[in-house]
Motif scaffolding. Structure first.
Motif, PDB file in Angstrom:
ATOM      1  N   ALA A 148      54.392  33.360  39.648  1.00  0.00           N
ATOM      2  CA  ALA A 148      52.971  33.382  39.994  1.00  0.00           C
ATOM      3  C   ALA A 148      52.480  31.949  40.182  1.00  0.00           C
ATOM      4  CB  ALA A 148      52.178  34.075  38.898  1.00  0.00           C
ATOM      5  N   TYR A 149      51.778  31.720  41.276  1.00  0.00           N
ATOM      6  CA  TYR A 149      51.279  30.382  41.594  1.00  0.00           C
ATOM      7  C   TYR A 149      49.788  30.341  41.280  1.00  0.00           C
ATOM      8  CZ  TYR A 149      52.030  25.931  44.068  1.00  0.00           C
ATOM      9  OH  TYR A 149      52.180  24.603  44.392  1.00  0.00           O
ATOM     10  N   LEU A 150      49.449  29.719  40.161  1.00  0.00           N
ATOM     11  CA  LEU A 150      48.073  29.679  39.686  1.00  0.00           C
ATOM     12  C   LEU A 150      47.367  28.431  40.194  1.00  0.00           C
ATOM     13  CD1 LEU A 150      48.758  30.635  35.949  1.00  0.00           C
ATOM     14  CD2 LEU A 150      48.449  32.172  37.911  1.00  0.00           C
ATOM     15  N   PHE A 151      46.101  28.597  40.553  1.00  0.00           N
ATOM     16  CA  PHE A 151      45.296  27.489  41.054  1.00  0.00           C
ATOM     17  C   PHE A 151      43.934  27.475  40.372  1.00  0.00           C
ATOM     18  CE2 PHE A 151      48.221  27.813  44.575  1.00  0.00           C
ATOM     19  CZ  PHE A 151      48.276  26.541  45.137  1.00  0.00           C
ATOM     20  N   TYR A 152      43.431  26.273  40.108  1.00  0.00           N
ATOM     21  CA  TYR A 152      42.001  26.148  39.884  1.00  0.00           C
ATOM     22  C   TYR A 152      41.333  26.528  41.205  1.00  0.00           C
ATOM     23  CZ  TYR A 152      42.970  23.757  35.508  1.00  0.00           C
ATOM     24  OH  TYR A 152      43.396  23.453  34.235  1.00  0.00           O
ATOM     25  N   LYS A 153      40.247  27.275  41.106  1.00  0.00           N
ATOM     26  CA  LYS A 153      39.707  27.876  42.325  1.00  0.00           C
ATOM     27  C   LYS A 153      38.194  28.037  42.229  1.00  0.00           C
ATOM     28  CE  LYS A 153      39.954  32.258  44.915  1.00  0.00           C
ATOM     29  NZ  LYS A 153      38.507  32.564  44.738  1.00  0.00           N
ATOM     30  N   TRP A 154      37.519  27.789  43.350  1.00  0.00           N
ATOM     31  CA  TRP A 154      36.107  28.123  43.449  1.00  0.00           C
ATOM     32  C   TRP A 154      35.981  29.622  43.705  1.00  0.00           C
ATOM     33  CZ3 TRP A 154      34.951  23.746  47.486  1.00  0.00           C
ATOM     34  CH2 TRP A 154      34.870  22.510  46.826  1.00  0.00           C
ATOM     35  N   ALA A 155      34.818  30.172  43.401  1.00  0.00           N
ATOM     36  CA  ALA A 155      34.577  31.589  43.682  1.00  0.00           C
ATOM     37  C   ALA A 155      34.540  31.856  45.178  1.00  0.00           C
ATOM     38  CB  ALA A 155      33.268  32.033  43.038  1.00  0.00           C
ATOM     39  N   ASP A 183      37.112  36.722  49.254  1.00  0.00           N
ATOM     40  CA  ASP A 183      38.158  37.271  48.397  1.00  0.00           C
ATOM     41  C   ASP A 183      37.517  37.714  47.094  1.00  0.00           C
ATOM     42  OD1 ASP A 183      38.704  35.276  46.058  1.00  0.00           O
ATOM     43  OD2 ASP A 183      38.582  33.975  47.825  1.00  0.00           O
ATOM     44  N   ASP A 184      38.227  38.527  46.333  1.00  0.00           N
ATOM     45  CA  ASP A 184      37.665  39.057  45.092  1.00  0.00           C
ATOM     46  C   ASP A 184      38.323  38.465  43.848  1.00  0.00           C
ATOM     47  OD1 ASP A 184      40.141  40.230  45.246  1.00  0.00           O
ATOM     48  OD2 ASP A 184      39.437  42.296  45.012  1.00  0.00           O
ATOM     49  N   TRP A 185      38.943  37.299  43.993  1.00  0.00           N
ATOM     50  CA  TRP A 185      39.611  36.677  42.863  1.00  0.00           C
ATOM     51  C   TRP A 185      38.635  35.987  41.933  1.00  0.00           C
ATOM     52  CZ3 TRP A 185      44.727  36.682  41.344  1.00  0.00           C
ATOM     53  CH2 TRP A 185      45.633  37.304  42.226  1.00  0.00           C
ATOM     54  N   GLY A 186      37.509  35.559  42.445  1.00  0.00           N
ATOM     55  CA  GLY A 186      36.550  34.858  41.608  1.00  0.00           C
ATOM     56  C   GLY A 186      36.975  33.435  41.313  1.00  0.00           C
ATOM     57  N   ALA A 187      36.157  32.765  40.499  1.00  0.00           N
ATOM     58  CA  ALA A 187      36.432  31.373  40.166  1.00  0.00           C
ATOM     59  C   ALA A 187      37.432  31.272  39.021  1.00  0.00           C
ATOM     60  CB  ALA A 187      35.136  30.671  39.771  1.00  0.00           C
ATOM     61  N   ALA A 188      38.146  30.142  38.993  1.00  0.00           N
ATOM     62  CA  ALA A 188      39.044  29.808  37.877  1.00  0.00           C
ATOM     63  C   ALA A 188      38.939  28.305  37.678  1.00  0.00           C
ATOM     64  CB  ALA A 188      40.470  30.223  38.178  1.00  0.00           C
ATOM     65  N   LEU A 189      38.074  27.908  36.768  1.00  0.00           N
ATOM     66  CA  LEU A 189      37.773  26.490  36.586  1.00  0.00           C
ATOM     67  C   LEU A 189      37.948  26.022  35.149  1.00  0.00           C
ATOM     68  CD1 LEU A 189      34.591  26.414  38.857  1.00  0.00           C
ATOM     69  CD2 LEU A 189      36.862  25.496  39.417  1.00  0.00           C
ATOM     70  N   GLY A 226      39.567  31.144  32.842  1.00  0.00           N
ATOM     71  CA  GLY A 226      39.701  31.571  34.229  1.00  0.00           C
ATOM     72  C   GLY A 226      41.153  31.579  34.687  1.00  0.00           C
ATOM     73  N   ILE A 227      41.926  30.595  34.268  1.00  0.00           N
ATOM     74  CA  ILE A 227      43.342  30.539  34.628  1.00  0.00           C
ATOM     75  C   ILE A 227      44.107  31.695  33.983  1.00  0.00           C
ATOM     76  CG2 ILE A 227      45.471  29.205  34.337  1.00  0.00           C
ATOM     77  CD1 ILE A 227      43.648  28.149  36.555  1.00  0.00           C
ATOM     78  N   VAL A 228      43.818  31.996  32.737  1.00  0.00           N
ATOM     79  CA  VAL A 228      44.488  33.112  32.068  1.00  0.00           C
ATOM     80  C   VAL A 228      44.129  34.426  32.743  1.00  0.00           C
ATOM     81  CG1 VAL A 228      44.588  34.452  29.929  1.00  0.00           C
ATOM     82  CG2 VAL A 228      44.744  31.962  29.844  1.00  0.00           C
ATOM     83  N   ALA A 229      42.863  34.608  33.113  1.00  0.00           N
ATOM     84  CA  ALA A 229      42.458  35.837  33.802  1.00  0.00           C
ATOM     85  C   ALA A 229      43.186  35.975  35.135  1.00  0.00           C
ATOM     86  CB  ALA A 229      40.946  35.832  34.016  1.00  0.00           C
TER      87      ALA A 229
END
Length: 431
Positions: free
Chosen positions: A152-159, A170-176, A180-183
């Motif tokens: 799995a390639y995890l990224f910090y991400k804006w919503a 997209d429906d991934w949401g933010a990960a900051l 957020g990374i664990v989710a």
């Protein structure tokens, strides 16, 4: 019946593919990323597919390469890379530092040529396999596994991309943050079955990224974890992070820039170091291996010039006791199929391969490749085992044609400046 394997036509189709707002140390992904689809057509009507970067500098090389390829046979693969040497490269297109688009280290004319040649080689192998009724892995010597494991390639991400920017949702949401990374990781595991996780770092101060990896280790005990800051750290910062995460990291990928710095880190930590930045050509191997700078090379057939060169790289790594796995870019299904075929033929592939593919909501295939339990099944159908969706290809090409040129060259820093006008590519090391 004897098949005519002569190349009678080459079709080059640049496209723009939707890309989420994924963050890295250079900036953020643009709402659309360029890719190039290569079709090699033989005199008997067989078509083979290939894929590579679609930025202008690659497209400009692909056009004369295509002209030179016509009249050759798809089974004349040994001469394909030599053909690339005949294609001139505009020196203004060659970067002298980190390539913003691919984050692949120092860029050279030879690396550009190899990235173009790789798509032609894959397309020729696809066509040859179809003509012979054999899968690509058989043309490479045969598979040693029926499935290939991916991480799995995890990224910090804006919503979402910045307001006012035309983009797909997209429906991934933010990960900051760590939560957020664990989710994000939980969703990857639930949907695709991934059992190892790689975090793209170099985005936030190291302490925050250490916390995210620690949160992953707590949420997924025993799962292999990787962290890749794309050379954003100094030697001392790299050593500090390695020390704090030594008990949970499978490997640390390109913590600092350049073979000398990587060698210094490697000499002072027991955490294995991986790279797709300081070893991306055969000429870069001797220094890195003799200095012990890397313990895992993340191969990428786009970088190395194709699938046969990838197998050659794997053999050299085995000789020197260096591990091998696969790097990933924002690729589509054609490249994922090629990656899976060649990975299936490498005996000592001890690390799950990277793949951006779950992030790519669009493709040019009639059927997307599927991940089951974090693995992709190796196709036994002729060629790559994939089929082009021409309507979809046309749609994505029309998007490219409609673009005013702003998105035809990936530029993560430019994309970041839309949200932060004063953004500049950080001076490395960033921390």
């Amino acid at each position: 019946m004897t098949r005519d394997l002569t190349i009678s036509e080459v079709r080059l189709t640049p496209i723009l593919v939707a890309d989420p707002p994924l963050l890295n140390t250079q900036g953020v992904h643009q709402p659309y990323t360029p890719r190039l689809i290569v079709e090699v057509v033989t005199a008997d009507g067989t078509t083979g597919l290939g894929e590579t970067y679609g930025d202008t500098k690659y497209l400009e090389l692909a056009r004369p390469f295509a002209e030179k390829a016509v009249g050759r046979r798809v089974d004349e693969l040994n001469s394909l890379l030599l053909l690339a040497d005949e294609v001139a490269v505009d020196s203004s297109r060659v970067a002298d530092a980190v390539d913003v688009g691919g984050l692949r280290g120092v860029q050279t004319a030879d690396k550009l040529r190899l990235s173009v040649a790789s798509a032609f080689e894959v397309a020729c192998l696809d066509a040859l396999g179809k003509a012979l009724g054999r899968p690509v892995h058989a043309l490479l010597g045969g598979k040693v596994r029926d499935t290939v494991e991916y991480s799995a390639y995890l990224f910090y991400k804006w919503a979402a991309h910045p307001e006012g920017v035309t983009a797909e949702t997209d429906d991934w949401g933010a990960a900051l943050d760590p939560a957020g990374i664990v989710a994000q990781a939980r969703r990857f595991k639930e949907v695709y079955g991934f059992t190892s996780f790689k975090l793209k770092g170099g985005v936030f101060p190291p302490a925050e990224e250490i916390a995210a990896v620690r949160a992953l280790a707590e949420a997924f005990p025993g799962h292999p974890l990787r962290l890749d800051p794309n050379g954003a750290w100094s030697v001392e910062t790299s050593l500090r992070v390695a020390g704090e995460l030594a008990d949970v990291l499978e490997y640390l990928e390109d913590p600092t820039l350049g073979t000398p710095a990587m060698a210094e880190v490697a000499a002072r930590t027991h955490v294995p170091l991986a790279t797709n930045m300081c070893v991306t050509t055969f000429a870069e191997i001797p220094e890195a291996f003799t200095r012990g700078a890397v313990q895992v090379v993340l191969s990428d057939h786009h970088y190395w010039g194709g699938l046969f060169n990838t197998r050659q790289l794997a053999a050299i790594c085995r000789t020197f006791g260096v591990g091998v796995s696969m790097h990933s870019n924002t690729h589509l299904g054609i490249s994922l199929a090629a990656m899976t075929h060649v990975a299936s033929t490498v005996p000592h592939l001890h690390h799950a391969c990277d793949s951006h593919y779950p992030w790519q909501s669009e493709d040019v295939l009639t059927e997307r490749l599927a991940f089951q339990d974090g693995r992709v099944a190796v196709s036994d159908r002729p060629g790559l085992g994939v089929e082009l969706d021409r309507d979809r290809l046309d749609l994505l090409h029309r998007r490219w044609l409609a673009d005013d040129g702003a998105l035809r060259d990936r530029d993560d820093a430019a994309a970041m400046r839309v949200a932060e006008p004063g953004w500049a590519v950080p001076v490395m090391p960033r921390w």
